[in-house]
Each structure stands twice: as C-alpha cells, then as structure tokens.
Design a protein around this motif. Structure first.
Motif, PDB file in Angstrom:
ATOM      1  N   ASN A  11       0.741  -1.011   0.024  1.00 20.47           N
ATOM      2  CA  ASN A  11      -0.191   0.055   0.124  1.00 20.47           C
ATOM      3  C   ASN A  11       1.061   1.242  -0.035  1.00 20.47           C
ATOM      4  O   ASN A  11       1.622   1.565   1.111  1.00 20.47           O
ATOM      5  N   GLY A  12       1.016   1.664  -0.977  1.00 19.89           N
ATOM      6  CA  GLY A  12       2.146   2.810  -1.356  1.00 19.89           C
ATOM      7  C   GLY A  12       1.935   4.014  -0.542  1.00 19.89           C
ATOM      8  O   GLY A  12       2.696   4.925  -0.115  1.00 19.89           O
ATOM      9  N   SER A  13       0.677   4.324   0.167  1.00 19.03           N
ATOM     10  CA  SER A  13       0.265   5.278   0.720  1.00 19.03           C
ATOM     11  C   SER A  13       0.060   5.172   2.371  1.00 19.03           C
ATOM     12  O   SER A  13      -0.817   5.627   2.844  1.00 19.03           O
ATOM     13  N   ARG A  14       0.740   3.975   2.744  1.00 18.47           N
ATOM     14  CA  ARG A  14       0.461   3.558   3.984  1.00 18.47           C
ATOM     15  C   ARG A  14       0.062   4.522   5.121  1.00 18.47           C
ATOM     16  O   ARG A  14       0.552   5.651   5.354  1.00 18.47           O
ATOM     17  N   GLY A  15      -1.511   4.528   5.265  1.00 17.05           N
ATOM     18  CA  GLY A  15      -1.871   5.257   6.514  1.00 17.05           C
ATOM     19  C   GLY A  15      -1.845   6.662   6.101  1.00 17.05           C
ATOM     20  O   GLY A  15      -1.684   7.522   7.013  1.00 17.05           O
ATOM     21  N   ALA A  16      -1.903   7.232   4.808  1.00 14.38           N
ATOM     22  CA  ALA A  16      -1.851   8.436   4.556  1.00 14.38           C
ATOM     23  C   ALA A  16      -2.960   8.795   3.422  1.00 14.38           C
ATOM     24  O   ALA A  16      -2.495   8.973   2.265  1.00 14.38           O
ATOM     25  N   GLY A  17      -4.096   8.613   4.070  1.00 14.26           N
ATOM     26  CA  GLY A  17      -5.290   9.432   2.899  1.00 14.26           C
ATOM     27  C   GLY A  17      -5.203   8.375   1.891  1.00 14.26           C
ATOM     28  O   GLY A  17      -5.283   7.244   1.847  1.00 14.26           O
ATOM     29  N   GLU A  18      -5.566   9.067   0.747  1.00 16.05           N
ATOM     30  CA  GLU A  18      -5.992   8.331  -0.411  1.00 16.05           C
ATOM     31  C   GLU A  18      -4.975   7.649  -1.029  1.00 16.05           C
ATOM     32  O   GLU A  18      -3.748   7.610  -0.960  1.00 16.05           O
ATOM     33  N   ARG A  19      -5.411   6.594  -1.777  1.00 14.41           N
ATOM     34  CA  ARG A  19      -4.603   5.824  -2.506  1.00 14.41           C
ATOM     35  C   ARG A  19      -4.754   6.404  -4.096  1.00 14.41           C
ATOM     36  O   ARG A  19      -5.944   6.318  -4.453  1.00 14.41           O
ATOM     37  N   PHE A  20      -3.638   6.800  -4.670  1.00 11.44           N
ATOM     38  CA  PHE A  20      -3.969   7.152  -5.909  1.00 11.44           C
ATOM     39  C   PHE A  20      -4.892   6.216  -7.052  1.00 11.44           C
ATOM     40  O   PHE A  20      -5.773   6.571  -7.606  1.00 11.44           O
ATOM     41  N   PHE A  21      -4.507   5.035  -7.079  1.00 15.24           N
ATOM     42  CA  PHE A  21      -5.111   3.958  -7.840  1.00 15.24           C
ATOM     43  C   PHE A  21      -6.591   3.792  -7.569  1.00 15.24           C
ATOM     44  O   PHE A  21      -7.317   3.587  -8.536  1.00 15.24           O
ATOM     45  N   ASP A  22      -6.933   4.044  -6.268  1.00 19.10           N
ATOM     46  CA  ASP A  22      -8.384   4.119  -6.030  1.00 19.10           C
ATOM     47  C   ASP A  22      -9.219   5.072  -6.593  1.00 19.10           C
ATOM     48  O   ASP A  22     -10.423   4.926  -6.857  1.00 19.10           O
ATOM     49  N   LEU A  23      -8.560   6.116  -7.176  1.00 12.83           N
ATOM     50  CA  LEU A  23      -9.282   7.296  -7.668  1.00 12.83           C
ATOM     51  C   LEU A  23      -9.540   6.690  -9.292  1.00 12.83           C
ATOM     52  O   LEU A  23     -10.501   7.534  -9.721  1.00 12.83           O
ATOM     53  N   LEU A  24      -8.934   5.913  -9.758  1.00 18.43           N
ATOM     54  CA  LEU A  24      -9.059   5.495 -11.250  1.00 18.43           C
ATOM     55  C   LEU A  24     -10.347   4.771 -11.328  1.00 18.43           C
ATOM     56  O   LEU A  24     -10.751   3.944 -10.316  1.00 18.43           O
ATOM     57  N   SER A  25     -11.374   4.934 -12.506  1.00 20.42           N
ATOM     58  CA  SER A  25     -12.384   4.194 -12.884  1.00 20.42           C
ATOM     59  C   SER A  25     -11.887   2.852 -13.319  1.00 20.42           C
ATOM     60  O   SER A  25     -10.522   2.566 -13.276  1.00 20.42           O
ATOM     61  N   ALA A  26     -12.691   1.798 -13.422  1.00 15.20           N
ATOM     62  CA  ALA A  26     -12.427   0.577 -13.705  1.00 15.20           C
ATOM     63  C   ALA A  26     -11.544   0.431 -14.970  1.00 15.20           C
ATOM     64  O   ALA A  26     -10.596  -0.297 -15.233  1.00 15.20           O
TER      65      ALA A  26
END
Lengths: 466, 361
Positions: free
Chosen positions: A13-28
């Motif tokens: 998890n590249g953004s360990r404990g630090a808010g959003e994960r960029f990948f999760d912002l992407l659509s399918a």
C-alpha cells in the motif's frame, strides 16, 4: 545487509496510513489501463518542497533564476549569541544530542567489523587543533568535536581493521576505541566497509567561474552611489552575492532604489543591513522579499528593543531580523564568534587555500572608494573614476586573498580554521598582517571561548596567548 | 558560438556552465523551449530553395523588468554562427498544458484534452523543424537520441559484461509469479519516465516500488503492460555521470534509511542521505564508457546498484540526466568539464588555458 521488510508486504500500500490511494481514484477502465506501478505510488502531503526564490536574469535569459543565500557571511557586523555552542570536548555534547535523537534516527548497522575497516564519509573531514580536533560534516553542516586521539585513529590508522587499531595501542585503549566507533556510527559520520579503496577523499580544490564571488556596498546618508553603474560592473565580474549596509535610518525607497537596479541582473543573493526607520515595519520588509526575490535576508539595526525579532518569510525563506545593535560604520565589522562559523563544502575548500573573508571579494565604501573591505585603509580608487575591473587588475588588490588560515598565528593551530571566515582588518598584536583576528575569543590551546567582551574589557590576564 | 537549448526555469547548473564558457573565453547563447512557446518572435519561410528562420528574442524573457527599449535590444539568433549545440532540456511544461484554454468549460467530453494534445504535437513538430535546421553541427546529446529503449540498453550492457538485473515486461500475473518465485521480491517501475500526480492536496510519486509474492497474488490476472525487475540487495546506489568516456561516480547511502531504501529520490530532508565520491571498478568504468559510445551518447547519467556481494549492477542510462546532483556534493567540477567539452566541440578549444588565475586554481 539484512533486509527486514520482506515480510511486510513491502510497499503493497504505497500510501500507508496516509489518506487516499491514487489507484483507487481511477475508474475500472483507468485501473485496467494503468501499469502495475500505479498501484504503488508513494503519497505525501503536497507543498512540502523547500522554500524557493526565483527571479529573472537577462544575462542568462532565465525566468526562474534560482536565488539562494551566499555560502558564508559577507560581513560580520552582528555580535554573537550569549552562549557559546559547541564549547565542549571529546564529543560529549554531540553524544548527548545523539542520545536525544536516537529514537528518530534511522537504524545504523552495528555489524561486527570483522575484516572491515571504518571509513569516514568523504564529506566528514577531520581537522586537528592544538588541544582537540573536529569532524566537519560538510553535507549536514555540523561540527563534531573529537579528542586528538581519535583524530590520530582516523588519519594515521585509516583503513585498518579495529583489531589492528587496538593492537597498535597495545590493547590499552580497547574500550575507548569501541566507544569512539560507536559514537561515529551513531552520528552517521562513517561506515564499516571492506573496500575503503572504493571511497576516495573529496576533491577540495576550489575554483568557481566568477572573478568576484561577493561584494560589499556601504551606504550612508551622504552617499551618492550610481547603483545601476555599480551593479553592471559587478555583473561583468560574474558576482553572485552582494551585501549592502545602510548605516543610516532608512526609508523604504532607499532599499528599493538598490533592489530595483539589481533586477534582471546576475546576482543570486542580496543581503541588506539597514538602519531602523519607521517605514521598515515587518509587512513592508515581507513586501520587499516577495517583490525582489534576490533578497536572501534583511537585518534592521538600531531598532527599538520591542522590535527585536527574527523570522523567515513563509514560502520564500527570506531571513528577517530586527536587532538593537547600532551598526553605523564599517568599524562594527569583523566580529568572530561561534555564530559566524559556517560548515559547508564551498567555505571549507576555499578556506584551505585562500583568505576566507577577502578572497574574490570587492567592497565599495560609503564614499565610493574601492577596497578589499570597507574596514581596510587602502583605496584602489573611487568607483566614479576607476572601474572595478581596473581596480582589481592592480597587483596589490588580490594580495590579501592568498593569506589562508594556515599562515595566521594561533589560527593555524585552531581546529575551526576552515569553518571560520576570518578578518584581516582588525587584528590582535604580534604577527603583523598574519595575526589572529582581534575579536576572536577562542583559545585553541585550551579549547575554550573566553567570555566575549568581558575578558577584554576587564583587561583580564586570560588573553588569547598560548 | 555555442547554442544552449534549455528552459527558462530552475537551470542553475546550465547557468554555471554558461559562466564557465564565458570565463574560458567562449561565447554562448541560450534558447529556451519557452521561446518557442510564446516568448520569442518567430518567422519561418520557404524562400526560393531555402528555409529561412528568424527568431527575435528580447534581451530577456518578457516580464524581465526593466524591459529594454522595444526593438533596440531584440536579438536575432545568428544561426550561421552556431558552432555547437548543447541540448540540456527543452520545455519542462508547455504553457498550454497548464493554461485554462476555454473561456467557459467545453460541452463536449474530452474536447479540452484533444485541444491540448494537438497543441502539444504542433509544438513538438515545430521544435523538430528547428532541431533539423541545426543538423550538421556537433550536438551534445541530440534530443532524437534522448531515450534509448530500456530493454535494449540492458541487453547491450549485459553483452559488454556488465551485471544487469533480471527484467520482465508482462501483462500476466502467472508470468510475474514465476518471475517472483525465481527472484524473490521484485520491483516495478515505469517503462519510460517517472511521473508525479497532484491530487487532493497530496503528491503521488512513481518511485520504484517493491512487491513480494503476497502483493503479486493480490494483482488481477491480467494488467496493463508493466516492467518488473528482481529486487537487488543494496549496499549503496551509484549515480555516475559519464562525459568524454570518463566516469564520475557517486555513492548514495540510501540503504540505512527506511524512507529511501527502495528509491533514494524519496528524499529525507532532515537527515539527507550521504552522497560521496565513489571509485568504480576499472572493468565497470570501461564497460560503461563503451556502452555510451556504442549507444552514440556523448554523455549520460547512469544508475547502478552496489550489492553487498560487491557487484556493480547496471540499471539504466539517462542521456540528458542532470549532473549537478553528482557534481556538487562530490566537488567534481563537472560544470567546467562540460564547458570545456562544448568549447572543444565548437572548435574553439578552451581559451584561457593559461589565463591568470583570479585568486583561483
């Protein structure tokens, strides 16, 4: 090196404990199209970048001309702090600090040395003094005092294994030697390695392209300087840093006249020292910093006591200060104290070869006389009649540049000689042009800073003679 | 005259090279990507059998106060006098990439993107016209050769005897699993360049990231083509700037700090990594010099990893990499060496070789 994070899922998890994960912002669709690296982006709060000052420079055709403070003090007018930091022996103070920082410090590898030798990082350079030595950390800009015995181990016994070093001292100092290496590792001044030959020393030669690296311009109420003409000449010499000292009570316009004339030029740093005038309130100074980003600092002298304050401008990092000291002539300069020590590669390398104050410096006093420094008696002509270029061409002008600390009485025995920026104008007695600066209260033979002023004023017997 | 192709912002190293060219008695002129993006007046024409180009540059970029009198200081680029070209950079960010282009938000989806893409392509083509116009002069790093294919370079390096990491580009989890089983933990990085995304008040960096088998299992069966390499145990990272066949190497002690142990660019500003001069093994140095020669790169910034078993493993080469980050901490004086190299290319040789030292040398 033992690698402990294999089982942690590493950076799954590249953004360990630090808010959003960029990948999760992407659509399918986005997730399908994005390479695997996008799942592991490292996230951190924006706006963390260091402060930046950018100007324009016609000479270089640069719009984002990076401005930064000069690598050492150009003049030395301000008195030092009351306390004398770094006044200790044998790395005790550093050791204490190391203890405090220990929790935050990254793990060092206390690997059993075995066949390995201890190597200092090339940027950590030991300098021997009469009573103690110092390791100058030219990268992290700090000093670490060490006993001369450790200096000997680091230099004469360099590249030897711990066992060989201990053996040399007939095993009479085994415990101290272990402590020494623990200290050096904890402070991250060096590392164990089995191929010291892969790690050459730093090249400490010094030769920047500028013919003049820094300049002082003095101004008083009676000065009649032609700023554009002076700055044009400094530009022609490649000069990158200017300190202007206004001895009188200033209006804002006095400062902007100079700052405006420097716009579009070659300077990367302008430091102002200005007499308190009621227009020089903090918002006005911050306004100057924003409008003229070559400014790396303003010190307002002769300020009322309640104005005393020191801060840096947000985003720009411009250093601002109000002091009550009265700085009304060049005679205020030449103050040597711990606060004036500078630990960086440029200063260190320059000081080993040249005079650390005067080398490649030019000064124009309040009357326009061109000198090595405004406090020195010799004038090389007035800038209204003589060009800086021809003043510099005078055989005697660069003569003082060559007096380095290794030639100066007392200083040559001082472990701080390459991080001190000297003074050749106000000298103590004894060795003529090669005497120690008059205001320096450090005694390398006892490794103590004598109480500033007090000692001198009382005519104390505890002078700085060996 | 040496023509320097650069950008208008944040080029302190470029400016120091300009200082050196001047100090060594040469002449240079800097042209920024921004000049082709609105800063300069351009006129190109096909005149009879010839292409004519006129570039009118102000004495400085617009907004550089005080602006010299209009017309008087406008400087035409004397193309005929250009003896050598140094390609340092061109446009970090094109104006139309960040500018608001529509007066009000467009109603058609993706129109904004289409417009930006077209403007970018136009601007690239124009730059290509210009670079072609300078054909026949010696270039230091030609932009058309600026991005050799990573995999080919790795194979080439291996042929020259350099150690290289096992590398895989795949779309399949099964393939990656086999790779991972064979090599343990792997890292992934972009096939081309790294990128930085700003979103939600955070920066998202594409640092080299490590995956173990568990992380691999969490991936979908198929994914977009991605590059993987075996994760090497690091003693230090090495950054080498190679110029004229000479390697200037720096070791970066990123390994002792959790924050930087996978990728040193994840800087720790409180306790910066130790950066010290490093002496490459002669066999590595000569193989690197030969690699650059065979790739026809005059200069390159090379990344390697020094493993605990003392191998120097080649990772990649960046032909227009920055040299300041190696030159400054190690006091290598690369700015001067670059200037001397450019003066040699321009056929003027470093003048002032015997010049009087100004308190220097």
């Amino acid at each position: 090196m033992a690698d402990g994070d294999g089982g942690r899922g590493v950076d799954a998890n590249g953004s360990r404990g630090a808010g959003e994960r960029f990948f999760d912002l992407l659509s399918a669709d986005g997730q399908r199209l994005a390479p695997v690296a996008y799942r592991f982006l490292h996230s951190q709060p924006a706006g963390e970048g260091g402060p930046a000052r950018l100007a324009t420079s016609r000479h270089y055709r640069a719009r984002g001309y990076v401005c930064f403070a000069f690598h050492k003090p150009i003049s030395k007018c301000l008195a030092g702090p009351e306390a004398s930091p770094g006044d200790d022996t044998g790395g005790e103070e550093a050791e204490r600090r190391a203890g405090e920082e220990k929790a935050a410090a990254p793990a060092i590898s206390p690997r059993a040395p075995g066949a390995a030798a201890f190597a200092l990082f090339a940027c950590c350079v030991p300098v021997r003094g009469a009573r103690r030595s110092v390791i100058c950390d030219l990268q992290r800009q700090s000093l670490h005092f060490i006993p001369n015995g450790l200096y000997e181990i680091l230099t004469e016994h360099r590249g030897k294994t711990t066992a060989a070093v201990k053996e040399h001292y007939a095993h009479e100092a085994d415990e101290e030697i272990d402590e020494y290496f623990d200290f050096l590792l904890r402070e991250e001044l060096g590392f164990w390695c089995d191929d010291p030959e892969s790690f050459p020393d730093l090249d400490l030669s010094w030769d920047p392209p500028e013919r003049i690296t820094n300049a002082i311009l003095d101004v008083d109420a009676g000065s009649a300087h032609d700023y554009p003409a002076i700055l044009r000449q400094l530009d022609d010499l490649g000069c990158k840093a200017l300190e202007a000292r206004f001895f009188h009570a200033c209006r804002l316009g006095d400062l902007t006249a100079l700052l405006a004339a420097a716009e579009g030029g070659r300077l990367r740093s302008i430091e102002l020292l200005a007499g308190w005038g009621e227009e020089l309130v903090p918002p006005a100074l911050e306004g100057l910093a924003a409008a003229y980003q070559r400014l790396s600092g303003i010190v307002v002298h002769s300020a009322p006591p309640w104005r005393q304050h020191r801060w840096t401008v947000e985003r720009l990092g411009t250093a601002m200060e109000y002091v009550t000291e009265r700085i009304d002539s060049p005679r205020c300069c030449g103050k040597i104290h711990p606060g004036q020590l500078v630990v960086n590669l440029e200063t260190f390398a320059e000081a080993r070869q040249f005079n650390s104050c005067l080398n490649r410096k030019v000064a124009i006093d309040a009357r326009g006389e061109i000198r090595n420094c405004p406090s020195l008696p010799r004038s090389f002509g007035n800038v209204r009649e003589v060009s800086l270029h021809s003043a510099l061409a005078h055989r005697d002008f660069p003569a003082l540049w060559a007096i380095n600390k290794d030639q100066i009485a007392v200083c040559k025995d001082c472990e701080l000689r390459y991080v001190c920026t000297d003074c050749r104008a106000y000298l103590s007695e004894g060795a003529g042009l090669y005497s120690k600066p008059a205001t320096c209260t450090y005694d390398p033979y006892t490794a103590t800073w004598n109480p500033p002023a007090a000692a001198a004023a009382a005519g104390s017997a505890k002078g700085d003679t060996p | 005259m040496i023509l320097i192709l650069s950008q208008a912002h944040l080029e302190a190293s470029t400016e120091e090279v300009m200082d050196w060219i001047e100090r060594l008695g040469g002449r240079c002129l800097r042209l920024n990507g921004e000049d082709f993006d609105g800063d300069a007046a351009l006129a190109w024409s096909v005149d009879g059998g010839e292409v004519r180009l006129r570039i009118g540059m102000g004495g400085g970029p617009p907004g550089a106060a005080p602006e010299p009198a209009a017309g008087a200081a406008t400087l035409a680029l004397p193309l005929a006098e250009v003896r050598a070209v140094w390609f340092r950079r061109w446009l970090g960010e094109r104006r139309h990439e960040s500018a608001e282009l529509f007066a009000s938000p467009p109603d058609a989806q993706g129109l904004d993107h289409r417009l930006r893409r077209h403007l970018t392509l136009e601007s690239r083509k124009l730059a290509d016209f210009f670079f072609a116009r300078l054909a026949g002069r010696p270039w230091l790093s030609h932009p058309w050769r600026a991005s050799p294919a990573k995999l080919e370079v790795l194979a080439h390096a291996a042929r020259l005897g350099l150690a290289v990491p096992a590398t895989l580009v795949t779309t399949e989890r099964d393939e990656l699993r086999r790779f991972c089983v064979a090599h343990g933990t792997v890292v992934t990085k972009p096939i081309g360049e790294v990128e930085l995304f700003l979103h939600g008040g955070r920066r998202h960096f594409m640092y080299t990231a490590a995956l173990d088998l568990a992380a691999v299992e969490r991936l979908p069966e198929r994914f977009a083509p991605s590059l993987f390499q075996e994760r090497l145990e690091k003693s230090y990272e090495l950054r080498v700037f190679c110029l004229d066949g000479e390697c200037h190497a720096m070791a970066i002690f990123s390994q002792r700090d959790q924050q930087t142990r996978i990728d040193f660019r994840n800087y720790n500003r409180q306790r910066p990594n130790r950066n010290v001069p490093y002496r490459l093994r002669p066999s590595t140095a000569s193989a690197l010099a030969r690699l650059l020669r065979e790739l026809e790169l005059e200069t390159g910034s090379i990344d390697l990893i020094r493993t605990p078993d003392r191998r120097e493993v080649f990772l990649e080469v960046n032909p227009v990499g920055q040299f300041g980050m190696v030159s400054k901490p190690c006091n290598f004086g690369l700015e001067r060496k670059l200037a001397e190299h450019l003066l040699r290319l321009a056929g003027s040789g470093p003048a002032g070789a015997g010049e009087a030292a100004h308190g220097g040398r």
